[in-house]
Write a protein that holds these residues in place. Structure first.
Motif, PDB file in Angstrom:
ATOM      1  N   ILE A   1     -68.777  12.196  -8.841  1.00  0.00           N
ATOM      2  CA  ILE A   1     -68.963  12.333 -10.288  1.00  0.00           C
ATOM      3  C   ILE A   1     -67.724  12.962 -10.923  1.00  0.00           C
ATOM      4  O   ILE A   1     -67.239  12.499 -11.964  1.00  0.00           O
ATOM      5  CB  ILE A   1     -70.199  13.197 -10.601  1.00  0.00           C
ATOM      6  CG1 ILE A   1     -71.480  12.424 -10.239  1.00  0.00           C
ATOM      7  CG2 ILE A   1     -70.234  13.590 -12.074  1.00  0.00           C
ATOM      8  CD1 ILE A   1     -72.750  13.218 -10.432  1.00  0.00           C
TER       9      ILE A   1
ATOM     10  N   THR B   1     -80.741  13.391 -12.054  1.00  0.00           N
ATOM     11  CA  THR B   1     -80.086  13.523 -10.755  1.00  0.00           C
ATOM     12  C   THR B   1     -80.811  14.572  -9.916  1.00  0.00           C
ATOM     13  O   THR B   1     -81.088  14.366  -8.732  1.00  0.00           O
ATOM     14  CB  THR B   1     -78.607  13.936 -10.925  1.00  0.00           C
ATOM     15  OG1 THR B   1     -77.927  12.965 -11.717  1.00  0.00           O
ATOM     16  CG2 THR B   1     -77.922  14.059  -9.570  1.00  0.00           C
TER      17      THR B   1
ATOM     18  N   THR C   1     -70.157   7.474 -15.561  1.00  0.00           N
ATOM     19  CA  THR C   1     -70.469   7.709 -14.152  1.00  0.00           C
ATOM     20  C   THR C   1     -71.763   8.488 -13.946  1.00  0.00           C
ATOM     21  O   THR C   1     -72.424   8.342 -12.922  1.00  0.00           O
ATOM     22  CB  THR C   1     -69.295   8.427 -13.457  1.00  0.00           C
ATOM     23  OG1 THR C   1     -69.484   8.414 -12.047  1.00  0.00           O
ATOM     24  CG2 THR C   1     -69.135   9.855 -13.959  1.00  0.00           C
ATOM     25  N   THR C   2     -72.169   9.308 -14.927  1.00  0.00           N
ATOM     26  CA  THR C   2     -73.423  10.059 -14.788  1.00  0.00           C
ATOM     27  C   THR C   2     -74.644   9.158 -14.895  1.00  0.00           C
ATOM     28  O   THR C   2     -75.725   9.517 -14.430  1.00  0.00           O
ATOM     29  CB  THR C   2     -73.529  11.189 -15.843  1.00  0.00           C
ATOM     30  OG1 THR C   2     -73.676  10.622 -17.153  1.00  0.00           O
ATOM     31  CG2 THR C   2     -72.298  12.086 -15.815  1.00  0.00           C
TER      32      THR C   2
ATOM     33  N   ASN D   1     -77.034   8.080 -11.840  1.00  0.00           N
ATOM     34  CA  ASN D   1     -78.142   8.885 -11.315  1.00  0.00           C
ATOM     35  C   ASN D   1     -79.264   9.071 -12.326  1.00  0.00           C
ATOM     36  O   ASN D   1     -80.124   9.931 -12.143  1.00  0.00           O
ATOM     37  CB  ASN D   1     -77.603  10.255 -10.887  1.00  0.00           C
ATOM     38  CG  ASN D   1     -76.473  10.130  -9.890  1.00  0.00           C
ATOM     39  OD1 ASN D   1     -76.645   9.555  -8.831  1.00  0.00           O
ATOM     40  ND2 ASN D   1     -75.303  10.657 -10.235  1.00  0.00           N
TER      41      ASN D   1
ATOM     42  N   GLN E   1     -71.617   5.393  -8.536  1.00  0.00           N
ATOM     43  CA  GLN E   1     -70.844   6.191  -9.500  1.00  0.00           C
ATOM     44  C   GLN E   1     -69.601   5.430  -9.943  1.00  0.00           C
ATOM     45  O   GLN E   1     -69.214   5.475 -11.113  1.00  0.00           O
ATOM     46  CB  GLN E   1     -70.444   7.527  -8.863  1.00  0.00           C
ATOM     47  CG  GLN E   1     -71.626   8.438  -8.580  1.00  0.00           C
ATOM     48  CD  GLN E   1     -71.240   9.623  -7.717  1.00  0.00           C
ATOM     49  OE1 GLN E   1     -70.160   9.660  -7.133  1.00  0.00           O
ATOM     50  NE2 GLN E   1     -72.123  10.607  -7.631  1.00  0.00           N
TER      51      GLN E   1
END
Length: 275
Positions: free
Chosen positions: A25, A55, A136-137, A140, A180
């Motif tokens: 991440i 997440t 990228t977050t 999750n 990710q």
């Protein structure tokens, strides 16, 4: 080399797995800040906070049920059950390659496809698609209910493949890191992204899956390997400049950017996606 890989993932410490999650991440967060595909006008920390909550719930569920994964892997190994044994794959490289391909097919591609095609399961997966700022977050951002669903498919993959514990941990590590990677809001040279997409799911390829309406939402289901989308006819392309993220049934900020609402979406009145 393969022996070292097997030995490492056979006993990979939990701290190393956590480092992979956090490190991935962090890496892609920095890259997408410097080379963004889309320059979002949003509170990156608020957005990340929502996705980090999901997440955490995913980690909690996976940790709580981890003994089932371990028991499944021990069972197939002791009873020589699964593709690895049925195909007599004694070579460790073949076990790794064939095992990863089919773990990805069952645990990721099939799980993803089924969630899109099954109304009760789509209600949970919908939370992932409500994100209108893919970065990228987002990788999750899974409702706790979906985390359980994905967990079941992962166990199914272990049993069908006959995956020893090292193969599962190798698959899980690649799955987390590459998810990710392909969600990251980063701009790669178009030719490089295209070449990457012949083997693994590239950022541009996966972003199409997050376009807000059909038929693009129902395409590019892959997580690690792009072969399955190409083989089963679910591969699609579109110019990245035409992308609109989200899902057409939940485009209002109070629906897609509110944690309380996201948690209860699976229990709200069903809204059919529009063609």
């Amino acid at each position: 080399m393969i022996t070292e890989i097997v030995n490492y993932f056979q006993t990979i410490p939990s701290s190393h797995r956590s480092l992979l999650l956090i490190g991935g991440i962090t890496l892609f967060w920095l890259i997408e800040n410097g080379f963004p595909l889309i320059k979002f006008k949003y509170s990156k920390w608020h957005h990340a906070g929502i996705n980090f909550f999901f997440t955490f719930t995913t980690i909690l569920i996976n940790f709580s049920l981890a003994f089932l994964l371990y028991k499944s892997s021990v069972f197939v190994s002791e009873n020589h059950f699964g593709l690895i044994y049925w195909l007599h794959l004694d070579n460790l490289w073949l076990q790794a390659i064939i095992g990863l391909l089919f773990m990805d097919l069952i645990g990721a591609y099939t799980a993803h496809l089924v969630q899109h095609k099954t109304k009760p399961l789509w209600r949970y997966h919908l939370i992932h698609h409500t994100d209108t700022w893919i970065d990228t977050t987002t990788a999750n951002r899974h409702h706790p209910g979906e985390s359980v669903i994905r967990f079941i498919f992962t166990i199914l993959a272990i049993i069908i493949v006959g995956a020893p514990i090292w193969l599962f941990f190798l698959y899980q590590s690649l799955s987390v890191f590459l998810s990710q990677f392909n969600h990251a809001n980063m701009s790669l040279p178009k030719k490089l992204d295209k070449y990457i997409s012949y083997i693994i799911v590239s950022p541009d390829m996966h972003k199409i899956h997050h376009h807000y309406k059909l038929p693009y939402t129902d395409s590019n289901y892959g997580n690690i390997f792009s072969i399955w989308d190409r083989l089963f006819g679910t591969f699609m392309v579109m110019p990245t400049e035409e992308l609109i993220y989200g899902v057409d049934t939940h485009m209002k900020p109070e629906e897609n950017n509110n944690l309380s609402n996201l948690l209860v979406i699976p229990f709200q009145k069903y809204r059919a996606p529009k063609n």
